[in-house]
Design a protein around this motif. Structure first.
Motif, PDB file in Angstrom:
ATOM      1  N   VAL B  36       0.862  -1.185   0.000  1.00 54.01           N
ATOM      2  CA  VAL B  36       0.000   0.000   0.000  1.00 54.01           C
ATOM      3  C   VAL B  36       0.900   1.238   0.000  1.00 54.01           C
ATOM      4  O   VAL B  36       1.823   1.329   0.814  1.00 54.01           O
ATOM      5  CB  VAL B  36      -0.920   0.005   1.243  1.00 54.01           C
ATOM      6  CG1 VAL B  36      -1.724   1.292   1.321  1.00 54.01           C
ATOM      7  CG2 VAL B  36      -1.848  -1.206   1.213  1.00 54.01           C
ATOM      8  N   HIS B  40      -1.435   6.451   2.355  1.00 56.72           N
ATOM      9  CA  HIS B  40      -2.739   6.030   1.839  1.00 56.72           C
ATOM     10  C   HIS B  40      -3.424   5.062   2.791  1.00 56.72           C
ATOM     11  O   HIS B  40      -2.769   4.322   3.521  1.00 56.72           O
ATOM     12  CB  HIS B  40      -2.593   5.357   0.474  1.00 56.72           C
ATOM     13  CG  HIS B  40      -2.302   6.316  -0.636  1.00 56.72           C
ATOM     14  ND1 HIS B  40      -1.119   7.022  -0.718  1.00 56.72           N
ATOM     15  CD2 HIS B  40      -3.043   6.704  -1.697  1.00 56.72           C
ATOM     16  CE1 HIS B  40      -1.142   7.798  -1.794  1.00 56.72           C
ATOM     17  NE2 HIS B  40      -2.292   7.620  -2.408  1.00 56.72           N
ATOM     18  N   GLU B  41      -4.738   5.087   2.747  1.00 54.44           N
ATOM     19  CA  GLU B  41      -5.516   4.073   3.445  1.00 54.44           C
ATOM     20  C   GLU B  41      -5.956   3.002   2.454  1.00 54.44           C
ATOM     21  O   GLU B  41      -6.074   3.246   1.245  1.00 54.44           O
ATOM     22  CB  GLU B  41      -6.748   4.713   4.109  1.00 54.44           C
ATOM     23  CG  GLU B  41      -6.367   5.516   5.354  1.00 54.44           C
ATOM     24  CD  GLU B  41      -7.466   6.445   5.848  1.00 54.44           C
ATOM     25  OE1 GLU B  41      -7.259   7.085   6.892  1.00 54.44           O
ATOM     26  OE2 GLU B  41      -8.511   6.565   5.175  1.00 54.44           O
ATOM     27  N   LEU B  42      -6.194   1.812   3.011  1.00 50.33           N
ATOM     28  CA  LEU B  42      -6.674   0.691   2.211  1.00 50.33           C
ATOM     29  C   LEU B  42      -8.204   0.720   2.216  1.00 50.33           C
ATOM     30  O   LEU B  42      -8.825   0.956   3.252  1.00 50.33           O
ATOM     31  CB  LEU B  42      -6.168  -0.605   2.846  1.00 50.33           C
ATOM     32  CG  LEU B  42      -6.533  -1.911   2.173  1.00 50.33           C
ATOM     33  CD1 LEU B  42      -5.843  -2.036   0.818  1.00 50.33           C
ATOM     34  CD2 LEU B  42      -6.143  -3.081   3.080  1.00 50.33           C
ATOM     35  N   VAL B  43      -8.812   0.474   1.060  1.00 53.60           N
ATOM     36  CA  VAL B  43     -10.265   0.473   0.917  1.00 53.60           C
ATOM     37  C   VAL B  43     -10.676  -0.930   0.481  1.00 53.60           C
ATOM     38  O   VAL B  43     -10.136  -1.451  -0.497  1.00 53.60           O
ATOM     39  CB  VAL B  43     -10.705   1.519  -0.127  1.00 53.60           C
ATOM     40  CG1 VAL B  43     -12.221   1.636  -0.150  1.00 53.60           C
ATOM     41  CG2 VAL B  43     -10.058   2.867   0.163  1.00 53.60           C
ATOM     42  N   VAL B  44     -11.611  -1.547   1.207  1.00 51.55           N
ATOM     43  CA  VAL B  44     -11.949  -2.958   0.969  1.00 51.55           C
ATOM     44  C   VAL B  44     -13.459  -3.138   0.860  1.00 51.55           C
ATOM     45  O   VAL B  44     -14.204  -2.660   1.722  1.00 51.55           O
ATOM     46  CB  VAL B  44     -11.428  -3.849   2.116  1.00 51.55           C
ATOM     47  CG1 VAL B  44     -11.801  -5.309   1.876  1.00 51.55           C
ATOM     48  CG2 VAL B  44      -9.924  -3.711   2.261  1.00 51.55           C
ATOM     49  N   LEU B  76     -15.733   0.863  -4.668  1.00 54.74           N
ATOM     50  CA  LEU B  76     -14.475   1.613  -4.511  1.00 54.74           C
ATOM     51  C   LEU B  76     -14.657   3.037  -5.026  1.00 54.74           C
ATOM     52  O   LEU B  76     -14.169   4.009  -4.412  1.00 54.74           O
ATOM     53  CB  LEU B  76     -13.332   0.925  -5.267  1.00 54.74           C
ATOM     54  CG  LEU B  76     -12.887  -0.456  -4.784  1.00 54.74           C
ATOM     55  CD1 LEU B  76     -11.668  -0.924  -5.583  1.00 54.74           C
ATOM     56  CD2 LEU B  76     -12.551  -0.444  -3.290  1.00 54.74           C
ATOM     57  N   MET B  79     -16.121   5.491  -2.717  1.00 48.54           N
ATOM     58  CA  MET B  79     -15.235   5.936  -1.633  1.00 48.54           C
ATOM     59  C   MET B  79     -14.172   6.908  -2.155  1.00 48.54           C
ATOM     60  O   MET B  79     -13.342   7.399  -1.385  1.00 48.54           O
ATOM     61  CB  MET B  79     -14.521   4.738  -0.998  1.00 48.54           C
ATOM     62  CG  MET B  79     -15.418   3.629  -0.473  1.00 48.54           C
ATOM     63  SD  MET B  79     -16.552   4.132   0.847  1.00 48.54           S
ATOM     64  CE  MET B  79     -15.415   4.339   2.233  1.00 48.54           C
ATOM     65  N   LEU B 135      -9.845  -4.367  -3.537  1.00 44.34           N
ATOM     66  CA  LEU B 135      -9.028  -3.521  -2.671  1.00 44.34           C
ATOM     67  C   LEU B 135      -8.593  -2.290  -3.460  1.00 44.34           C
ATOM     68  O   LEU B 135      -8.173  -2.401  -4.609  1.00 44.34           O
ATOM     69  CB  LEU B 135      -7.778  -4.285  -2.207  1.00 44.34           C
ATOM     70  CG  LEU B 135      -7.997  -5.671  -1.603  1.00 44.34           C
ATOM     71  CD1 LEU B 135      -6.654  -6.317  -1.277  1.00 44.34           C
ATOM     72  CD2 LEU B 135      -8.829  -5.569  -0.346  1.00 44.34           C
ATOM     73  N   VAL B 138      -6.654   5.083  -1.109  1.00 44.82           N
ATOM     74  CA  VAL B 138      -7.071   6.497  -1.153  1.00 44.82           C
ATOM     75  C   VAL B 138      -6.167   7.262  -0.191  1.00 44.82           C
ATOM     76  O   VAL B 138      -5.719   6.714   0.826  1.00 44.82           O
ATOM     77  CB  VAL B 138      -8.560   6.626  -0.755  1.00 44.82           C
ATOM     78  CG1 VAL B 138      -8.795   6.242   0.700  1.00 44.82           C
ATOM     79  CG2 VAL B 138      -9.101   8.016  -1.025  1.00 44.82           C
ATOM     80  N   ALA B 143     -11.071   9.843   1.929  1.00 46.33           N
ATOM     81  CA  ALA B 143     -12.130   8.969   1.403  1.00 46.33           C
ATOM     82  C   ALA B 143     -13.493   9.628   1.529  1.00 46.33           C
ATOM     83  O   ALA B 143     -13.756  10.377   2.475  1.00 46.33           O
ATOM     84  CB  ALA B 143     -12.122   7.636   2.146  1.00 46.33           C
ATOM     85  N   LEU B 144     -14.357   9.317   0.573  1.00 49.43           N
ATOM     86  CA  LEU B 144     -15.750   9.758   0.602  1.00 49.43           C
ATOM     87  C   LEU B 144     -16.529   8.791   1.475  1.00 49.43           C
ATOM     88  O   LEU B 144     -16.333   7.583   1.389  1.00 49.43           O
ATOM     89  CB  LEU B 144     -16.332   9.741  -0.805  1.00 49.43           C
ATOM     90  CG  LEU B 144     -15.581  10.576  -1.835  1.00 49.43           C
ATOM     91  CD1 LEU B 144     -16.092  10.246  -3.237  1.00 49.43           C
ATOM     92  CD2 LEU B 144     -15.752  12.057  -1.534  1.00 49.43           C
TER      93      LEU B 144
END
Lengths: 352, 352
Positions: B36, B40-44, B76, B79, B135, B138, B143-144
Motif C-alpha cells: 500500500v 494512503h488508506e486501504l479500501v476494501v 471503490l 469511496m 481492494l 485512497v 475517502a468519501l
C-alpha cells in the motif's frame, strides 16, 4: 429477514467483538477504510466453503463459522503474517436467524482469539456458501514464501498430521475402538477433548486451529513455508515446484496424535501381520496425504535446528523434522526401512 | 478440470494482463503480498453474484465476469478510491473451460480498464457463484463516506438513472417500441450500442461502467457519496440515516438516457392522458427505485456547483442536481409540481 437485517445483525455482533486495530471505517459504508502500519506489507488470501462440498449439510453452524475463518487464517499463518481484517460473503438459502447467529458464534469466537476484525462483505440469497477474504500484515520483506526452499534444508511440520483425515473417515459414526490413556504429546493446545478419544479427532476436523503464532515465529528462521490444507505431500510438492527443488520425506516419522495412534497403531489386540500392515498403511495415508490438517510445513537450514525448536517450543508448539530438501525434483516418500512409499489412490483413505 | 488446472488457467491469464502495481507476490502462494503506498488508506469491499439470483442462468459468461468485478469497483468508486487489487472466489458446478475462459474475458477486460490486479482467490465445486473482494487505496483522510452529508447540500447524481431497471423489465424479449435518433446527452461513455436503442439499455444492465474516474474527482468537493446499486431513494436513505439528515428529491429532474426517454416519455403516438400518466409513473419508478444503476449519488455545498461541474465535465461525466439535504429525517420525493411522490411497490416495476 432481508439483506439489511442480516447485515445489521452481523454488524452489531461484529462491533460487540470490539476489535478495531487499524479500522478507520468498518461495516456500513460502500467499503471499509483500513490503515496498514508503516513498514508493513499487506497479505491477502481468499477461501470458500460450500455446503455439501466442504462440510456436510448437518454440520453445526458454529463449526462452519469457525472453519470458514480458520482456513483463511491458516493461509496468513503460512506467510508469517499477523491477521488484521476480513470480509465475509455469505450466501444463505432462506431466512434462518438461528443458523446465522450460531454461525457467527463460531466465526467471531475464532476472530476474537486472533484479533481479526470483520470489516465488510455481503449477504445474498443462494445455496449456502461462505467466501472469506482475510487480510494480514507482515514486516516488509519478511513474509514466508513457497519458493525459497534450499537444497539441504530440513523439512519440519508443526503439531500432528492425519487427525482430520481420520475424523473424516470415521464420519462420526464408527464406534471408538478402545479407550487409551497416556500423555498428550503434540496435542492441539486449544482442543478440549480427551486427547486419546475420537472426539479429539472430530474437533481437529471441525475446529482446526490455525498456526498463526507458529508462523509469526518463523520469519528469519524458515526459508519456505506452506500450510497443509491439501495434504502434506501435495503441499510440499508446491514448495518444491516453486523452489526448483525436490524433497525426501520419512512417512514413518510424521508426528501423530495419541488419538490417531490409539486408533491405528498396530497393537496386541490385532496382532495378525496383515491387519497390522493395513493399519500402518492407513495411518501413512492419513498423515501423508490427508488434507484439512492446517498445520505448517516449513524448511530451514540444519544450522538453525536449535533456534527453530526454541522459538516454537517457547510458544508451546511441537515441531518435528520429517525430511530434507534435495536437488532431485519431486517429492520422494520413504518408509522407516528406506523403501519408497507410494501414496494410495484417494479412495483408499475411506477405510471401514 | 481439477482445481489446480483452473487456478493455473486463471493465473496464466491474469499474468498475461500485465497489471502488477504494488504486487510483491501474486497468485500462487498461500496468500498475496501487496504494498500500500505511503500516506494512503486501504479500501476494501466484497460483493457476490449468484446464478439465478443476480443474473439469469443463460447470461453470457463474459457479462457475468464483467459485472462481478464492476459491482465491486463501483463501491471503490463511491469511496473516491483508486482500484488496486482483487480476489476472486469462484464456485462452478462442473468442468467447463469454455465458460471459465469467457468469464475471464469479461472480468479481465474490465480489470484492465481500471488497472486492478487479480492477486488471489480460489475455485470450488458448487452452484455457480462469484464472490469478489476488491481492494483500493485512497489518500489518508480523503475517502468519501456516507455519513458526512450536511443540511443545505445539493444532491447530485452522475450519468443517467433507470436504464438497468428498464432493461430488466424488458427482459430482452419485448420488441423495441420505435426507433429514435438524436443526440446522446448523458450517454455512458463506454457503451457502444445505439444510444436510443434497447441494446443500449441491455448493455447498461449487463456491463455497468463503474464511476471510478468520477469518484476520484470528488474528494475535497463532495461531503457524502454512495453508489446507486439498490436504487436511488434507498441508497440516499442510507446517506441520510448515516448523516442524521433528510433529503428532498425531485423525481422529475432525474437524468434519463435517450433510450429510456424513447421508451417511456409520453409522446404523440400514445397521447391519451391515462397512458401518458402510466408511462411517466413507470419512468419515475425505474429512475428513483430501480437498482443496478451503479452511478454515484453525492452531496456537496451549493458554493461548489461550478467546481463540481468543472471537475466532472473535465472527464466527460455528466452530473445532475436532483435535490437537497434537509434537516427533516427521511427521503422526500417530489414531482415537478411539488406533489409528494410515493414509490410504488416493487412488483410495479415489471410493466408489460
Amino acid at each position: 429477514m432481508a439483506e439489511f437485517d442480516l447485515i445489521a445483525r452481523i454488524r452489531e455482533r461484529s462491533r460487540h467483538a470490539g476489535i478495531d486495530d487499524g479500522v478507520v471505517l468498518g461495516i456500513g459504508d460502500d467499503a471499509a477504510l483500513l490503515q496498514v502500519p508503516a513498514g508493513h506489507e499487506l497479505v491477502v488470501t481468499a477461501d470458500t466453503l460450500n455446503d455439501g462440498v466442504h462440510f456436510p449439510h448437518a454440520t453445526a453452524p458454529a463449526d462452519v463459522g469457525w472453519k470458514a475463518l480458520a482456513v483463511n487464517l491458516s493461509d496468513l499463518a503460512a506467510m508469517g503474517a499477523r491477521p488484521a481484517w476480513c470480509t465475509l460473503s455469505l450466501s444463505l438459502p432462506g431466512d434462518d436467524p438461528a443458523w446465522l447467529d450460531a454461525f457467527l458464534d463460531g466465526f467471531l469466537e475464532l476472530a476474537s482469539i486472533h484479533r481479526i476484525a470483520l470489516v465488510g462483505g455481503d449477504t445474498t440469497r443462494g445455496p449456502r456458501s461462505i467466501a472469506v477474504t482475510a487480510l494480514g500484515v507482515v514486516e516488509a520483506g519478511r513474509a514466508l514464501r513457497r519458493d525459497h526452499a534450499r537444497v539441504g534444508d530440513d523439512i519440519w511440520v508443526t503439531g500432528t498430521l492425519g487427525d482430520a483425515a481420520a475424523a473424516l473417515a470415521l464420519g462420526g459414526h464408527l464406534p471408538w475402538p478402545e479407550a487409551a490413556g497416556g500423555g498428550v504429546p503434540g496435542a492441539d493446545a486449544g482442543n478440549t477433548a480427551d486427547p486419546a478419544g475420537s472426539a479429539f479427532l472430530a474437533e481437529r476436523l471441525a475446529r482446526p486451529r490455525p498456526g498463526v503464532a507458529a508462523g509469526r515465529q518463523l520469519p528469519g528462521l524458515a526459508h519456505a513455508c506452506v500450510d497443509i490444507s491439501d495434504g502434506l505431500l501435495a503441499d510440499l510438492g508446491h514448495v518444491c515446484a516453486c523452489s526448483g527443488t525436490g524433497a525426501q520425506v520419512d512417512v514413518d516419522a510424521l508426528p501423530a496424535s495419541v488419538a490417531l495412534r490409539t486408533l491405528l497403531e498396530p497393537r496386541a489386540s490385532c496382532a495378525s501381520p496383515p491387519l497390522a500392515a493395513a493399519r500402518r498403511e492407513c495411518m501413512r495415508a492419513f498423515q501423508a496425504t490427508g488434507g484439512d490438517d492446517y498445520e505448517l510445513c516449513f524448511t530451514a537450514s540444519p544450522s538453525r535446528r536449535d533456534a527453530v525448536a526454541a522459538a516454537l517450543g517457547g510458544i508451546g508448539v511441537d515441531a518435528t523434522r520429517i525430511g530434507r530438501i534435495v536437488a532431485t525434483p519431486g517429492v520422494h516418500a520413504l518408509t522407516a526401512d528406506a523403501a519408497p512409499w507410494q501414496a494410495p489412490h484417494r479412495g483408499y483413505v475411506h477405510f471401514g
